[in-house]
Enzyme design. Sequence first.
Site, PDB file in Angstrom:
ATOM      1  N   HIS A   1      11.873 -14.030  33.921  1.00  0.00           N
ATOM      2  CA  HIS A   1      12.217 -13.044  34.956  1.00  0.00           C
ATOM      3  C   HIS A   1      12.526 -11.739  34.224  1.00  0.00           C
ATOM      4  CE1 HIS A   1      14.841 -11.186  38.030  1.00  0.00           C
ATOM      5  NE2 HIS A   1      14.358 -12.043  38.911  1.00  0.00           N
TER       6      HIS A   1
ATOM      7  N   ASP B   1      18.361 -19.257  30.927  1.00  0.00           N
ATOM      8  CA  ASP B   1      18.500 -18.595  32.222  1.00  0.00           C
ATOM      9  C   ASP B   1      18.394 -19.659  33.317  1.00  0.00           C
ATOM     10  OD1 ASP B   1      18.096 -17.381  34.658  1.00  0.00           O
ATOM     11  OD2 ASP B   1      16.400 -16.147  34.015  1.00  0.00           O
TER      12      ASP B   1
ATOM     13  N   GLN C   1      17.447 -20.123  38.532  1.00  0.00           N
ATOM     14  CA  GLN C   1      16.645 -20.894  39.467  1.00  0.00           C
ATOM     15  C   GLN C   1      16.960 -22.380  39.417  1.00  0.00           C
ATOM     16  OE1 GLN C   1      14.670 -18.802  41.371  1.00  0.00           O
ATOM     17  NE2 GLN C   1      15.019 -20.601  42.565  1.00  0.00           N
TER      18      GLN C   1
ATOM     19  N   LYS D   1      22.136 -18.403  44.438  1.00  0.00           N
ATOM     20  CA  LYS D   1      20.996 -19.315  44.474  1.00  0.00           C
ATOM     21  C   LYS D   1      21.470 -20.772  44.511  1.00  0.00           C
ATOM     22  CE  LYS D   1      18.025 -16.163  41.879  1.00  0.00           C
ATOM     23  NZ  LYS D   1      17.003 -15.534  42.708  1.00  0.00           N
TER      24      LYS D   1
ATOM     25  N   CYS E   1       9.621 -10.452  40.368  1.00  0.00           N
ATOM     26  CA  CYS E   1      10.324  -9.943  39.179  1.00  0.00           C
ATOM     27  C   CYS E   1       9.832 -10.637  37.919  1.00  0.00           C
ATOM     28  CB  CYS E   1      11.836 -10.080  39.311  1.00  0.00           C
ATOM     29  SG  CYS E   1      12.502  -8.965  40.541  1.00  0.00           S
TER      30      CYS E   1
END
Lengths: 406, 151
Positions: free
Chosen positions: A123, A200, A203, A226, A364
């Site tokens: 991202h 990261d 998600q 999220k 993104c």
Amino acid sequence: MTFDLASIRADFPILHQEIYGKPLVYLDNAATTQKPQIVIDTLRHYYEKDNANIHRGVHTLSERATKDYEATRDTIRSFFHAASTKEVIFTRGTTDSINLVASAWGSANVQAGDEILISHMEHHSNIVPWQMLCERSGATLKVIPMNEAGELDLETYANLLSERTKLVGIVHMSNALGTINPIATMIAQAHAVGAKVLIDGAQAAAHVPVDMQALDIDFYVTSAHKMYGPTGVGVLIAKQAILEAMPPYQGGGDMILMVTFEKTQYNDLPHKFEAGTPNIAGVIGFGAAIKYIQSIGFEAIEKREKELLAYATKLAQAFTGLRQIGTAKDKACVLSFVLDGVHPHDLGTILDREGVAIRAGHHCAMPVMQFYKVPATARASFSIYNTEAEVDALFAALTKARDMFA
Amino acid sequence: MFSLGDLYQQVIIDHTKSPRNFGKLDPCNHDAEGYNPLCGDQLHIYLQINADNIIEAIKFEGQGCSISTASASLMTEALKGKPVAEFERLFAAFHHMATADMEEAPDEDALGKLAVLSGVKEFPSRIKCATLCWHTLKAAIEDKAEPVRTE
């Protein structure tokens, strides 16, 4: 734990409405998930009963707010299996967390000649802060390539790693492709050359369990919104020793022990990295969201989401003119695609009029679009409250769109 | 309420599938690029303006959604052979149509065929798709070196 879809849907008040006279089918969960009643109630309760600034108030409201804020830190520690609450830093979200690491850790540890290694499916929030660090420091940004299925090329990864590699930044689950990356082995390989690893988890964190200690993760970052929690709040979880050695990120209130005009003594972890009044309500709401996930359990969540993705994938494969973007063996919750003759943006508009909310664009992740040579994709992303009937509604709407441009 | 059919009228679908004046214009004495980062739309507009300030030739190329492609196609059709002053009048009329109140009917006398795009005002996220080509053409006429961006 048994999975009761009807009762889960009942937990999310927003789902029960019509858009242009059609039942809302919310398939933009990778952008943000909806919020269960317990999270909404927690925020409301906080503002109605407990609102106060935290940490230095001696009055009852401040003590209540502080207790609930710090209780969330422990909820998160246990959810991610971190070693201590000192390792849990509240931030504004994933982007803020990565910028914190790139700025504070990066400035102290990365120099000209060093390398930062990220992947092709990151991202923008896990690309740009590292580019900025490289510009400042003279370090070089290197990229782990991926294959047509949207899986990282692990052989090249191994070759890219060297003693020059200071940090490896990898997305746990790609928001544009759904790919779940094999972080366990990638972390071990990075550690073998002495590099730190940032995962990261924006998600992934609502979909797959994370064990900071078992995976030996240096930095894990994610966002509450999220994970069924509020927007504007997230977390950086990092090894205590690394955080201790890092200079502070922002200066201000709460991150100090003693301030004189000559010198400031910084506060202990985790407060050293939480300058200013934080998003107190958001953090407490985040805690409620994590407990909601725990009440369902990852075993049930993963099983259900796999079922739903398999159902949608089967329909996608049978749909004439549809090309899936991202077909990794290990993936979850995301169906990214392009449709012959219909631009993703037109799809987004047409589906919206059918009550179906999807996302169209570059998500993104422009380098992913460049890899597949598409300007944009349409993306349906699923969550625990989605149903097979909603997937059917998606494909009925896609048929309508295809016929319109036929 | 506007229906989808009001946005995706047959004329628009037709111009999407077979855009008019599509391709590179060579030679040309004005050109400019436009981007819509939201959708990934990319547009390049080429112009040949003669000594009498007439748009002798106009072509466009690029990739974009149905609304941006059809809008560019219709725009080139409307302006080919017209004086530059006509561009200014039409741009003003088009911009007004795309951002006017919902109740206001498009001025078909002023806009001609371009009035088929009036449905975009009901779809706020799509207005930029329709106006990208106009902003890009303005940049081309004014010989702006920087590409146009809608945001």
